[in-house]
Design a protein around this motif. Structure first.
Motif, PDB file in Angstrom:
ATOM      1  N   LEU A  33       9.315  51.152 -65.244  1.00 23.51           N
ATOM      2  CA  LEU A  33       9.872  49.820 -65.443  1.00 23.51           C
ATOM      3  C   LEU A  33      10.199  49.198 -64.089  1.00 23.51           C
ATOM      4  O   LEU A  33      10.875  49.806 -63.265  1.00 23.51           O
ATOM      5  CB  LEU A  33      11.165  49.897 -66.270  1.00 23.51           C
ATOM      6  N   ASP A  34       9.686  47.969 -63.886  1.00 25.32           N
ATOM      7  CA  ASP A  34       9.914  47.299 -62.606  1.00 25.32           C
ATOM      8  C   ASP A  34      10.907  46.153 -62.801  1.00 25.32           C
ATOM      9  O   ASP A  34      10.591  45.149 -63.430  1.00 25.32           O
ATOM     10  CB  ASP A  34       8.586  46.767 -62.056  1.00 25.32           C
ATOM     11  N   MET A  35      12.088  46.330 -62.264  1.00 31.45           N
ATOM     12  CA  MET A  35      13.108  45.271 -62.349  1.00 31.45           C
ATOM     13  C   MET A  35      13.480  44.795 -60.953  1.00 31.45           C
ATOM     14  O   MET A  35      14.620  44.454 -60.686  1.00 31.45           O
ATOM     15  CB  MET A  35      14.355  45.804 -63.052  1.00 31.45           C
ATOM     16  N   SER A  36      12.500  44.777 -60.053  1.00 29.93           N
ATOM     17  CA  SER A  36      12.832  44.518 -58.657  1.00 29.93           C
ATOM     18  C   SER A  36      12.921  43.034 -58.332  1.00 29.93           C
ATOM     19  O   SER A  36      13.604  42.649 -57.403  1.00 29.93           O
ATOM     20  CB  SER A  36      11.833  45.200 -57.734  1.00 29.93           C
ATOM     21  N   ARG A  37      12.248  42.169 -59.109  1.00 27.19           N
ATOM     22  CA  ARG A  37      12.291  40.748 -58.757  1.00 27.19           C
ATOM     23  C   ARG A  37      12.644  39.901 -59.971  1.00 27.19           C
ATOM     24  O   ARG A  37      12.406  40.306 -61.111  1.00 27.19           O
ATOM     25  CB  ARG A  37      10.946  40.264 -58.177  1.00 27.19           C
ATOM     26  N   GLY A  38      13.203  38.722 -59.690  1.00 26.63           N
ATOM     27  CA  GLY A  38      13.580  37.808 -60.760  1.00 26.63           C
ATOM     28  C   GLY A  38      12.383  37.001 -61.220  1.00 26.63           C
ATOM     29  O   GLY A  38      12.103  35.951 -60.667  1.00 26.63           O
ATOM     30  N   LYS A  39      11.690  37.546 -62.210  1.00 26.63           N
ATOM     31  CA  LYS A  39      10.516  36.824 -62.718  1.00 26.63           C
ATOM     32  C   LYS A  39      10.755  36.465 -64.178  1.00 26.63           C
ATOM     33  O   LYS A  39      11.320  37.261 -64.929  1.00 26.63           O
ATOM     34  CB  LYS A  39       9.272  37.730 -62.657  1.00 26.63           C
ATOM     35  N   PRO A  40      10.277  35.289 -64.607  1.00 28.60           N
ATOM     36  CA  PRO A  40      10.344  34.986 -66.025  1.00 28.60           C
ATOM     37  C   PRO A  40       9.494  35.980 -66.821  1.00 28.60           C
ATOM     38  O   PRO A  40       8.503  36.512 -66.310  1.00 28.60           O
ATOM     39  CB  PRO A  40       9.732  33.585 -66.126  1.00 28.60           C
ATOM     40  N   THR A 373      12.413  50.821 -61.137  1.00 25.28           N
ATOM     41  CA  THR A 373      12.491  50.219 -59.801  1.00 25.28           C
ATOM     42  C   THR A 373      13.453  49.043 -59.821  1.00 25.28           C
ATOM     43  O   THR A 373      13.233  48.063 -60.528  1.00 25.28           O
ATOM     44  CB  THR A 373      11.096  49.712 -59.354  1.00 25.28           C
ATOM     45  N   LEU A 374      14.511  49.156 -59.042  1.00 23.77           N
ATOM     46  CA  LEU A 374      15.456  48.048 -58.871  1.00 23.77           C
ATOM     47  C   LEU A 374      15.166  47.380 -57.535  1.00 23.77           C
ATOM     48  O   LEU A 374      14.440  47.933 -56.697  1.00 23.77           O
ATOM     49  CB  LEU A 374      16.893  48.577 -58.857  1.00 23.77           C
ATOM     50  N   THR A 375      15.749  46.166 -57.307  1.00 27.57           N
ATOM     51  CA  THR A 375      15.643  45.550 -55.984  1.00 27.57           C
ATOM     52  C   THR A 375      16.211  46.541 -54.958  1.00 27.57           C
ATOM     53  O   THR A 375      17.265  47.143 -55.191  1.00 27.57           O
ATOM     54  CB  THR A 375      16.467  44.244 -55.936  1.00 27.57           C
ATOM     55  N   THR A 376      15.507  46.701 -53.856  1.00 24.08           N
ATOM     56  CA  THR A 376      15.930  47.664 -52.834  1.00 24.08           C
ATOM     57  C   THR A 376      17.388  47.443 -52.444  1.00 24.08           C
ATOM     58  O   THR A 376      17.789  46.294 -52.215  1.00 24.08           O
ATOM     59  CB  THR A 376      15.056  47.485 -51.571  1.00 24.08           C
ATOM     60  N   ALA A 377      18.151  48.523 -52.393  1.00 27.55           N
ATOM     61  CA  ALA A 377      19.558  48.395 -51.980  1.00 27.55           C
ATOM     62  C   ALA A 377      19.588  47.877 -50.545  1.00 27.55           C
ATOM     63  O   ALA A 377      18.784  48.292 -49.705  1.00 27.55           O
ATOM     64  CB  ALA A 377      20.247  49.748 -52.074  1.00 27.55           C
TER      65      ALA A 377
END
Ligand code: PLP
Length: 425
Positions: A33-40, A373-377
């Motif tokens: 799961l990729d949650m790294s960027r704010g995408k619609p 994957t979260l936005t890099t700390a």
């Protein structure tokens, strides 16, 4: 329920053992799961897909110009009017650009660096150590722009009202090498904070030592409420600058990236007549004109601010349940443990999450090792350096709610593990 710090060493060790075996369970699920960027989310793009078909062979803007051809470098009049409504300014003070407000911000910074902010002003490049104020946590791509030009960035802490204005006022009054400040005044990225009226008025009334100081006011989330009936109100920043005798001090930016299509939307900027005139001149050296077909598509489809609001209500129907899920899981798993804080915004695209100091990087890594994957700390700070190593940006919009629930449960689990390890160390 006891907070983690109230637990005995033995209790913490026992809990850690249980949590780790749960974590191994997640690992064996092979999540991706990729949650790294704010995408619609994909469905959000479908809500406005019909926009692409709404020209019906009529390619004339209201002043009779064929939008398929060269001309009107600062935007068709009806698009200026639409963005003027979105930014709450006069259409004469608007330039409509291409597909990305970030690239306009880059161009404006580049112009200031190479040529100066207005005719007769010295380029920022002639200053030995030009500096910029950066409210933190903030938007990584803003920081990349100033870093690219070698402009030193100074962290300004944010609270519920916006940036710490005592600090901003003091710094800009004393140092004429401070040339600007990045601001996301509404539903800020990532904290979701909307600047209070007092903060906005203090920004407008700044007395910078640098006559070429500029507020880069990125209103990317100006219409992005989660609930139309529960909106934050933002005092008009341009108005505040006019009232403060600082008409030329602010550039406003926005785009339809999270209204229609990110990367395929339309952006705009607004500023004082002097700034607009000079910017128009500089941009017309860069381009013969932006994509007016897309400008016309947007105006024909959205019509006016009411059309924008109607679409944003639809967008919120996808975004809102996801923000609710984030709060639900975090409250259920972490509320009583005293090892984390997080924002609960009324709009925007992010939730800002703070771990105990020194934990964010490890939380990011353990989540990644379990497939999330979260936005890099660190990304929410200039140079990627979060001095407390505590902030994580949660971007809930893209994944389906069911995936988001799993990702948030994993995040909460990992936060508990890393916090306990820290307490035991
Ligand atoms: C605060 C902020 N500004 C600008 C952008 C990018 O805008 P654009 O697509 O118009 O370049 C984003 C995207 O995430 C953002 O969060």
């Amino acid at each position: 329920m006891m907070t983690l710090v109230d637990m005995s060493k033995h209790e913490l060790e026992q809990l850690l053992h249980e949590l780790k075996s749960k974590y191994n369970g997640y690992k064996s699920k092979n999540l991706k799961l990729d949650m790294s960027r704010g995408k619609p989310a994909p469905e959000q793009l479908e809500y406005c897909e019909e926009m692409l078909y709404c020209l019906n062979g009529n390619f004339k803007s209201e002043n009779g110009i064929d939008v398929r051809n060269y001309g009107i470098p600062d935007g068709i009049p009806e698009a200026k009017r639409l963005f003027a409504q979105i930014l709450d300014v006069d259409p004469a003070n608007v330039i409509v650009g291409g597909n990305s407000s970030l690239s306009l911000m880059f161009d404006i910074t580049s112009n200031a660096y190479l040529k100066g902010v207005l005719p007769g002003m010295k380029p920022w490049s002639t200053v030995e150590h030009p500096k910029f104020l950066c409210p933190v946590p903030g938007y990584d791509r803003h920081f990349s722009v100033t870093q690219f030009f070698g402009i030193e960035m100074i962290n300004i802490p944010m609270d519920e009202q916006g940036p710490n204005m005592d600090l901003v006022e003091k710094l800009v009054a004393d140092d004429d090498s401070i040339k600007g400040i990045w601001c996301v005044p509404k539903y800020s990225n990532p904290s979701g904070v909307t600047y209070s009226e007092s903060v906005v008025k203090r920004l407008g009334a700044l007395k910078p030592a640098a006559k070429d100081f500029r507020i880069f006011c990125d209103n990317a989330y100006v219409v992005h409420h989660l609930d139309i009936n529960n909106q934050d109100k933002l005092y008009n920043i341009y108005q505040a600058c006019v009232e403060g005798g600082n008409e030329d001090m602010v550039y406003l930016f926005t785009s339809t990236s999270k209204i229609t299509f990110p990367g395929s939307g339309v952006c705009a900027m607004a500023a004082s007549p002097a700034n607009i005139e000079y910017t128009r001149k500089l941009l017309s050296i860069k381009t013969i004109g932006y994509n007016k077909v897309n400008q016309l598509l947007h105006v024909r489809y959205l019509q006016d601010i009411n059309g924008v609001s109607a679409l944003m209500e639809r967008q919120a129907s996808s975004v809102r349940p996801k923000f609710t899920m984030v709060q639900q899981v975090l409250n259920k798993e972490l509320a009583d443990l005293g090892c984390a804080n997080w924002s609960n915004p009324n709009g925007g695209y992010f939730v800002s999450f703070d771990t105990m100091p020194g934990c964010a990087k490890r939380v990011h890594r353990l989540c990644a090792e379990a497939g999330v994957t979260l936005t890099t700390a660190g990304a929410t700070y200039p140079y990627g350096i979060d001095p407390a190593d505590g902030n994580i940006r949660i971007a809930p919009t893209y994944p389906p709610v069911s995936d988001l629930e799993i990702a948030m449960e994993l995040l909460a689990l990992v936060v508990k593990i890393v916090s306990i390890e820290k307490l035991l160390a």
